[in-house]
Design an enzyme around this catalytic site. Structure first.
Site, PDB file in Angstrom:
ATOM      1  N   LEU A 253      18.654  77.090  47.472  1.00  0.00           N
ATOM      2  CA  LEU A 253      18.289  77.962  48.603  1.00  0.00           C
ATOM      3  C   LEU A 253      16.864  77.692  49.102  1.00  0.00           C
ATOM      4  O   LEU A 253      16.219  78.592  49.637  1.00  0.00           O
ATOM      5  CB  LEU A 253      18.479  79.447  48.260  1.00  0.00           C
ATOM      6  CG  LEU A 253      19.912  79.857  47.878  1.00  0.00           C
ATOM      7  CD1 LEU A 253      19.972  81.359  47.563  1.00  0.00           C
ATOM      8  CD2 LEU A 253      20.907  79.553  49.015  1.00  0.00           C
TER       9      LEU A 253
ATOM     10  N   LEU B  33      16.308  67.097  68.370  1.00  0.00           N
ATOM     11  CA  LEU B  33      16.345  67.285  69.823  1.00  0.00           C
ATOM     12  C   LEU B  33      17.094  68.545  70.272  1.00  0.00           C
ATOM     13  O   LEU B  33      16.528  69.378  70.982  1.00  0.00           O
ATOM     14  CB  LEU B  33      16.972  66.040  70.481  1.00  0.00           C
ATOM     15  CG  LEU B  33      17.145  66.147  71.992  1.00  0.00           C
ATOM     16  CD1 LEU B  33      15.799  66.218  72.694  1.00  0.00           C
ATOM     17  CD2 LEU B  33      17.965  64.969  72.520  1.00  0.00           C
TER      18      LEU B  33
ATOM     19  N   LYS C  32      17.651  57.326  50.717  1.00  0.00           N
ATOM     20  CA  LYS C  32      19.109  57.312  50.923  1.00  0.00           C
ATOM     21  C   LYS C  32      19.681  55.946  50.545  1.00  0.00           C
ATOM     22  O   LYS C  32      20.724  55.839  49.908  1.00  0.00           O
ATOM     23  CB  LYS C  32      19.444  57.650  52.379  1.00  0.00           C
ATOM     24  CG  LYS C  32      19.100  59.080  52.785  1.00  0.00           C
ATOM     25  CD  LYS C  32      20.060  60.068  52.169  1.00  0.00           C
ATOM     26  CE  LYS C  32      19.711  61.510  52.461  1.00  0.00           C
ATOM     27  NZ  LYS C  32      20.585  62.474  51.814  1.00  0.00           N
TER      28      LYS C  32
ATOM     29  N   SER D 141      22.675  58.316  55.617  1.00  0.00           N
ATOM     30  CA  SER D 141      22.122  58.474  56.958  1.00  0.00           C
ATOM     31  C   SER D 141      22.036  57.137  57.677  1.00  0.00           C
ATOM     32  O   SER D 141      21.853  56.089  57.042  1.00  0.00           O
ATOM     33  CB  SER D 141      20.712  59.054  56.811  1.00  0.00           C
ATOM     34  OG  SER D 141      20.016  58.964  58.025  1.00  0.00           O
TER      35      SER D 141
ATOM     36  N   ILE E 227      24.828  71.185  57.033  1.00  0.00           N
ATOM     37  CA  ILE E 227      26.059  70.390  56.979  1.00  0.00           C
ATOM     38  C   ILE E 227      26.931  70.853  55.813  1.00  0.00           C
ATOM     39  O   ILE E 227      28.157  70.992  55.949  1.00  0.00           O
ATOM     40  CB  ILE E 227      25.733  68.875  56.894  1.00  0.00           C
ATOM     41  CG1 ILE E 227      24.957  68.453  58.154  1.00  0.00           C
ATOM     42  CG2 ILE E 227      27.016  68.047  56.752  1.00  0.00           C
ATOM     43  CD1 ILE E 227      24.464  67.026  58.162  1.00  0.00           C
TER      44      ILE E 227
ATOM     45  N   ASN F 289      12.869  65.012  44.728  1.00  0.00           N
ATOM     46  CA  ASN F 289      14.090  65.707  45.167  1.00  0.00           C
ATOM     47  C   ASN F 289      15.247  64.736  45.362  1.00  0.00           C
ATOM     48  O   ASN F 289      16.321  64.930  44.806  1.00  0.00           O
ATOM     49  CB  ASN F 289      13.864  66.392  46.513  1.00  0.00           C
ATOM     50  CG  ASN F 289      13.236  67.755  46.363  1.00  0.00           C
ATOM     51  OD1 ASN F 289      13.928  68.736  46.147  1.00  0.00           O
ATOM     52  ND2 ASN F 289      11.926  67.800  46.446  1.00  0.00           N
TER      53      ASN F 289
ATOM     54  N   PHE G 164      25.187  59.770  61.790  1.00  0.00           N
ATOM     55  CA  PHE G 164      24.308  59.558  62.937  1.00  0.00           C
ATOM     56  C   PHE G 164      23.709  60.934  63.290  1.00  0.00           C
ATOM     57  O   PHE G 164      23.294  61.622  62.374  1.00  0.00           O
ATOM     58  CB  PHE G 164      25.072  58.785  64.035  1.00  0.00           C
ATOM     59  CG  PHE G 164      25.118  57.307  63.674  1.00  0.00           C
ATOM     60  CD1 PHE G 164      25.761  56.875  62.513  1.00  0.00           C
ATOM     61  CD2 PHE G 164      24.442  56.363  64.415  1.00  0.00           C
ATOM     62  CE1 PHE G 164      25.733  55.535  62.108  1.00  0.00           C
ATOM     63  CE2 PHE G 164      24.410  55.014  64.032  1.00  0.00           C
ATOM     64  CZ  PHE G 164      25.059  54.609  62.875  1.00  0.00           C
TER      65      PHE G 164
ATOM     66  N   GLY H 111      18.696  75.852  52.279  1.00  0.00           N
ATOM     67  CA  GLY H 111      20.012  76.482  52.431  1.00  0.00           C
ATOM     68  C   GLY H 111      19.847  77.992  52.477  1.00  0.00           C
ATOM     69  O   GLY H 111      18.830  78.525  52.040  1.00  0.00           O
TER      70      GLY H 111
ATOM     71  N   TYR I 260      12.149  58.502  53.808  1.00  0.00           N
ATOM     72  CA  TYR I 260      13.404  59.263  53.746  1.00  0.00           C
ATOM     73  C   TYR I 260      14.606  58.307  53.717  1.00  0.00           C
ATOM     74  O   TYR I 260      15.480  58.397  52.851  1.00  0.00           O
ATOM     75  CB  TYR I 260      13.495  60.214  54.955  1.00  0.00           C
ATOM     76  CG  TYR I 260      14.885  60.691  55.239  1.00  0.00           C
ATOM     77  CD1 TYR I 260      15.474  61.644  54.420  1.00  0.00           C
ATOM     78  CD2 TYR I 260      15.620  60.183  56.311  1.00  0.00           C
ATOM     79  CE1 TYR I 260      16.778  62.072  54.654  1.00  0.00           C
ATOM     80  CE2 TYR I 260      16.910  60.605  56.551  1.00  0.00           C
ATOM     81  CZ  TYR I 260      17.483  61.546  55.724  1.00  0.00           C
ATOM     82  OH  TYR I 260      18.770  61.962  55.955  1.00  0.00           O
TER      83      TYR I 260
ATOM     84  N   ASP J 255      11.010  55.123  66.860  1.00  0.00           N
ATOM     85  CA  ASP J 255      12.279  55.437  67.524  1.00  0.00           C
ATOM     86  C   ASP J 255      12.917  54.178  68.116  1.00  0.00           C
ATOM     87  O   ASP J 255      12.344  53.576  69.028  1.00  0.00           O
ATOM     88  CB  ASP J 255      12.040  56.413  68.689  1.00  0.00           C
ATOM     89  CG  ASP J 255      12.262  57.856  68.295  1.00  0.00           C
ATOM     90  OD1 ASP J 255      12.846  58.104  67.226  1.00  0.00           O
ATOM     91  OD2 ASP J 255      11.854  58.745  69.071  1.00  0.00           O
TER      92      ASP J 255
ATOM     93  N   ALA K 126      22.286  67.672  48.850  1.00  0.00           N
ATOM     94  CA  ALA K 126      21.003  68.331  48.589  1.00  0.00           C
ATOM     95  C   ALA K 126      19.877  67.317  48.741  1.00  0.00           C
ATOM     96  O   ALA K 126      19.732  66.429  47.909  1.00  0.00           O
ATOM     97  CB  ALA K 126      20.994  68.903  47.178  1.00  0.00           C
TER      98      ALA K 126
HETATM   99  N1  UDP Z   1      13.445  63.655  71.060  1.00  0.00           N
HETATM  100  C1  UDP Z   1      12.671  64.029  72.147  1.00  0.00           C
HETATM  101  N2  UDP Z   1      11.950  65.196  72.057  1.00  0.00           N
HETATM  102  C2  UDP Z   1      11.951  65.991  70.943  1.00  0.00           C
HETATM  103  C3  UDP Z   1      12.745  65.586  69.853  1.00  0.00           C
HETATM  104  C4  UDP Z   1      13.476  64.416  69.936  1.00  0.00           C
HETATM  105  O1  UDP Z   1      12.632  63.337  73.171  1.00  0.00           O
HETATM  106  O2  UDP Z   1      11.253  67.000  70.930  1.00  0.00           O
HETATM  107  C5  UDP Z   1      14.233  62.417  71.148  1.00  0.00           C
HETATM  108  C6  UDP Z   1      13.869  61.394  70.087  1.00  0.00           C
HETATM  109  O3  UDP Z   1      12.847  60.557  70.556  1.00  0.00           O
HETATM  110  C7  UDP Z   1      15.192  60.665  69.904  1.00  0.00           C
HETATM  111  C8  UDP Z   1      16.258  61.725  70.186  1.00  0.00           C
HETATM  112  O4  UDP Z   1      15.579  62.759  70.896  1.00  0.00           O
HETATM  113  O5  UDP Z   1      15.329  59.652  70.864  1.00  0.00           O
HETATM  114  C9  UDP Z   1      16.859  62.301  68.919  1.00  0.00           C
HETATM  115  O6  UDP Z   1      15.817  62.663  68.051  1.00  0.00           O
HETATM  116  P1  UDP Z   1      16.050  63.509  66.736  1.00  0.00           P
HETATM  117  O7  UDP Z   1      14.712  63.738  66.105  1.00  0.00           O
HETATM  118  O8  UDP Z   1      16.887  64.706  67.029  1.00  0.00           O
HETATM  119  O9  UDP Z   1      16.951  62.559  65.824  1.00  0.00           O
HETATM  120  P2  UDP Z   1      16.727  61.054  65.314  1.00  0.00           P
HETATM  121  O10 UDP Z   1      17.533  60.181  66.231  1.00  0.00           O
HETATM  122  O11 UDP Z   1      15.277  60.753  65.332  1.00  0.00           O
HETATM  123  O12 UDP Z   1      17.302  61.080  63.945  1.00  0.00           O
END
Ligand code: UDP
Length: 320
Positions: free
Chosen positions: A34, A189, A144, A116, A13, A91, A168, A37, A140, A284, A73
């Site tokens: 780095l 994902l 934040k 976040s 980012i 960190n 997001f 990064g 994590y 999740d 960072a």
């Molecule tokens: N997800 C998935 N398979 C993967 C990685 C993520 O189905 O291999 C789903 C995860 O359950 C969530 C969405 O994708 O619903 C986004 O996940 P990610 O880890 O990218 O971001 P998060 O929303 O957890 O910050």
């Protein structure tokens, strides 16, 4: 024109933020150790300091003469933060305190902090606004949330002005191809889908198929990284012209399911991508969508990349 220190400016980012700051005529210095990064993400025009925020002297020296800081960072792997919280304390928390202290010492008044949606934990509302309770469910997200509180105190006690940008799901890459570093061993994902498409992984595992959503898979608010980047520039400019300290969500305001993302990727790449259902991933939430109204109102900011499946296809094309 402002002199801006971008801490973590060689990262995913951060490098996009640097590009947008330069485009708006600001003078950028990148500070990065780095560790994640990459040098390939640096722009020649900028001063680069290889340093570590855990080293008070290094960050204090870099801060002198800066008008503003963008602080990106951080360690950001949720799973790792639960297994090794010490690393995240060191960190994210100690490093951020070093930055705030260096700002006080140097007389640097403005900071834009990369926060976040993880600060909200499992929100009760599907569309999350900034007044939702801060209740992180992983370490994590806790780091934040704590840094946001520290900034609040440094504002009250030392007049430091901040914007905490609660991202997001950040996706995509610079559409001009100026930023070439790709994340190593991605955990999110969309980069995972891309690795499956390239044959680096066998199959996408879709975590959960029985969520109470339109197709049973989780819904997230995917926001293009260049859109995130422009919000940082606006945040600095607004702070410098007197906006009070704020926390702002950055999202598109609409959601895409895991299955819809997979379909969009298949469309963008013109091929089938192997996938299978797998058990739910602990922690999740079913749906997480930003209310982006506050950022719109205060920054005049809005996502430019589309919010529907076609929009996702265009985002995925920036990753090719
Ligand atoms: N997800 C998935 N398979 C993967 C990685 C993520 O189905 O291999 C789903 C995860 O359950 C969530 C969405 O994708 O619903 C986004 O996940 P990610 O880890 O990218 O971001 P998060 O929303 O957890 O910050």
């Amino acid at each position: 024109m402002a002199k801006v220190l971008v801490v973590g400016g060689a990262g995913y980012i951060g490098s996009h933020v640097v590009k947008e700051l330069m485009r708006s005529g600001h003078e950028v210095t990148v500070f990065d150790n780095l560790s994640t990064g990459q040098e390939i993400n640096l722009f020649q025009e900028n001063r680069f300091i290889r340093g570590d925020i855990r080293n008070q002297e290094e960050i204090a020296a870099a801060m002198r003469g800066q008008d503003a800081v963008v602080h990106l960072a951080a360690k950001k792997a949720v799973g790792e933060s639960m297994e090794n919280p010490m690393k995240y304390s060191d960190n994210n928390i100690n490093g951020s305190l070093n930055i705030l202290n260096a700002m006080v010492e140097a007389g640097t008044k403005y900071i834009v902090f990369s926060s976040s949606a993880a600060v909200y934990g499992m929100p009760e509302k599907e569309e999350v606004d900034e007044d939702c309770p801060i209740a992180p469910i992983n370490y994590y997200g806790f780091t934040k949330a704590e840094i946001e509180k520290f900034m609040g105190w440094y504002d009250r006690l030392k007049g430091l002005k901040y914007v905490a940008l609660r991202y997001f799901n950040a996706v995509g890459y610079d559409a001009d191809g100026d930023i070439r570093g790709r994340e190593v061993n991605p955990q999110n994902l969309l980069p995972i889908i891309m690795e499956v498409a390239e044959g680096k992984r066998d199959k996408l595992k879709i975590f959960g198929s029985d969520y109470p959503t339109r197709d049973g898979t989780c819904i997230r608010d995917y926001i293009h990284v260049s859109d995130l980047a422009t919000a940082h520039v606006l945040a600095i400019e607004k702070l410098m012209s007197g906006m009070p300290s704020q926390a702002l969500n950055l999202g598109t305001g609409s959601g895409t399911s895991v299955k819809e993302m997979l379909t969009a990727a298949e469309q963008a790449l013109g091929k089938k991508i192997p996938a299978e259902y797998a058990p739910r991933r602990p922690g999740d939430p079913a749906v997480l969508i930003a209310s982006a109204a506050k950022a719109r109102e205060l920054l005049g900011w809005e996502a430019t990349y589309g919010k529907d499946e076609r929009g996702m296809v265009s985002i995925i094309r920036t990753m090719l």
